[in-house]
Design a protein around this motif. Structure first.
Motif, short mmCIF file in Angstrom:
data_model
loop_
_atom_site.label_atom_id
_atom_site.label_comp_id
_atom_site.label_asym_id
_atom_site.label_seq_id
_atom_site.Cartn_x
_atom_site.Cartn_y
_atom_site.Cartn_z
N GLY A 1 0.82 -1.20 0.00
CA GLY A 1 0.00 0.00 0.00
C GLY A 1 0.85 1.25 0.00
O GLY A 1 1.99 1.25 0.47
N ARG A 2 0.26 2.31 -0.57
CA ARG A 2 0.97 3.58 -0.64
C ARG A 2 -0.07 4.69 -0.66
O ARG A 2 -0.97 4.69 -1.49
N VAL A 3 0.08 5.65 0.26
CA VAL A 3 -0.78 6.83 0.28
C VAL A 3 0.10 8.02 -0.10
O VAL A 3 0.97 8.44 0.68
N PRO A 4 -0.10 8.55 -1.30
CA PRO A 4 0.74 9.67 -1.75
C PRO A 4 0.59 10.90 -0.86
O PRO A 4 -0.51 11.29 -0.48
N GLY A 5 1.71 11.48 -0.50
CA GLY A 5 1.73 12.75 0.23
C GLY A 5 1.15 12.70 1.62
O GLY A 5 0.82 13.75 2.18
N ALA A 6 1.04 11.54 2.24
CA ALA A 6 0.39 11.43 3.55
C ALA A 6 1.27 11.91 4.70
O ALA A 6 0.77 12.17 5.78
N ILE A 7 2.57 12.01 4.47
CA ILE A 7 3.49 12.42 5.54
C ILE A 7 4.05 13.80 5.18
O ILE A 7 4.71 13.96 4.16
N ARG A 8 3.77 14.78 6.01
CA ARG A 8 4.26 16.14 5.78
C ARG A 8 5.50 16.36 6.62
O ARG A 8 5.43 16.57 7.82
N VAL A 9 6.66 16.31 5.98
CA VAL A 9 7.93 16.50 6.66
C VAL A 9 8.16 17.98 6.93
O VAL A 9 8.70 18.36 7.97
N ALA A 10 7.74 18.83 6.00
CA ALA A 10 7.85 20.28 6.13
C ALA A 10 6.90 20.89 5.10
O ALA A 10 6.42 20.19 4.19
N ASP A 11 6.63 22.16 5.23
CA ASP A 11 5.80 22.82 4.22
C ASP A 11 6.39 22.59 2.85
O ASP A 11 7.58 22.83 2.62
N GLY A 12 5.57 22.07 1.93
CA GLY A 12 6.03 21.81 0.57
C GLY A 12 6.82 20.53 0.41
O GLY A 12 7.34 20.24 -0.67
N ASP A 13 6.94 19.73 1.48
CA ASP A 13 7.69 18.48 1.42
C ASP A 13 6.83 17.35 1.97
O ASP A 13 6.96 16.94 3.12
N ASP A 14 5.92 16.87 1.13
CA ASP A 14 5.05 15.77 1.50
C ASP A 14 5.62 14.48 0.92
O ASP A 14 6.08 14.45 -0.22
N ARG A 15 5.56 13.42 1.71
CA ARG A 15 6.11 12.12 1.31
C ARG A 15 5.02 11.06 1.34
O ARG A 15 4.05 11.17 2.10
N ASP A 16 5.22 10.02 0.56
CA ASP A 16 4.29 8.90 0.57
C ASP A 16 4.43 8.11 1.86
O ASP A 16 5.52 7.97 2.41
N ASP A 17 3.30 7.58 2.32
CA ASP A 17 3.27 6.64 3.43
C ASP A 17 3.15 5.26 2.80
O ASP A 17 2.15 4.95 2.16
N ILE A 18 4.18 4.45 2.96
CA ILE A 18 4.26 3.16 2.28
C ILE A 18 4.09 2.04 3.31
O ILE A 18 4.75 2.04 4.34
N THR A 19 3.20 1.10 3.01
CA THR A 19 2.99 -0.05 3.87
C THR A 19 3.65 -1.27 3.24
O THR A 19 3.46 -1.55 2.06
N MET A 20 4.44 -1.96 4.06
CA MET A 20 5.17 -3.15 3.63
C MET A 20 4.70 -4.33 4.48
O MET A 20 4.30 -4.15 5.63
N LEU A 21 4.76 -5.55 3.91
CA LEU A 21 4.30 -6.74 4.59
C LEU A 21 5.30 -7.87 4.40
O LEU A 21 5.80 -8.09 3.29
N LEU A 22 5.55 -8.60 5.49
CA LEU A 22 6.38 -9.81 5.44
C LEU A 22 5.55 -10.97 5.99
O LEU A 22 5.32 -11.05 7.20
N PRO A 23 5.08 -11.87 5.12
CA PRO A 23 4.40 -13.07 5.61
C PRO A 23 5.40 -13.96 6.34
O PRO A 23 6.54 -14.10 5.92
#
Length: 174
Positions: free
Chosen positions: A150-172
């Motif tokens: 999973g990936r939510v674009p721009g869900a993490i705001r590191v600073a004004d104008g610097d939004d990062r994706d929130d990436i979900t990883m899974l290990l079965p």
């Protein structure tokens, strides 16, 4: 470098101070562990207290890696789900390796130790983790066997104008 890993270490002043120092050093080196530099141990302390409260309640477990001098050099926290339909997987978070050890295989060693620990947890079939985009972390976790789910674009705001994706990883695990 090989660290010595301990699951569920005794929580004392040395552990608290060691995790605080590690968390501040990792954060101030640009690590994606919930803070943006510059931070102090006082900035981090309330979050660590929440982690310790979860440990006392049995919702969270801590894996610590110590170097040859006994200093805390790596951590990973596991959080268990309270929702009855999701108790078969655990979150892995606040995954940290001291900056002085990065690039030496210690991160991969920590991830292997975390996987081994999780395989010993009753009823846990998978590990999920979230990571901040823009740092290549998803590539590192993929090299450790995790799959991006999973990936939510721009869900993490590191600073004004610097939004990062929130990436979900899974290990079965099974």
């Amino acid at each position: 470098m090989t660290l010595t890993y301990t699951l569920d270490p005794v929580v004392d002043r040395a552990l608290r101070d060691g995790v605080l120092a590690l968390w501040a050093d990792v954060s101030n080196a640009g690590g994606a562990v919930g803070f943006v530099p510059p931070v102090t141990e006082d900035d981090i302390r309330p979050e660590l207290v929440r982690h310790f409260a979860g440990m006392a309640e049995g919702r969270i477990r801590l894996l610590v890696g110590r170097d040859g001098d006994g200093r805390i050099a790596a951590t990973a926290f596991f959080a268990f789900n309270g929702h009855r339909l999701m108790t078969h997987w655990a979150w892995l978070y606040t995954v940290m390796v001291h900056p002085r050890l990065q690039g030496r295989g210690v991160g991969r060693e920590l991830m292997a130790a975390a996987e081994e620990a999780a395989r010993g947890f009753d009823g846990i079939d998978a590990i999920r983790l979230g990571c901040r985009g823009g740092l290549g972390l998803e590539d590192f976790y993929a090299s450790c066997g995790y799959k991006e789910v999973g990936r939510v674009p721009g869900a993490i705001r590191v600073a004004d104008g610097d939004d990062r994706d929130d990436i979900t990883m899974l290990l079965p695990l099974r």
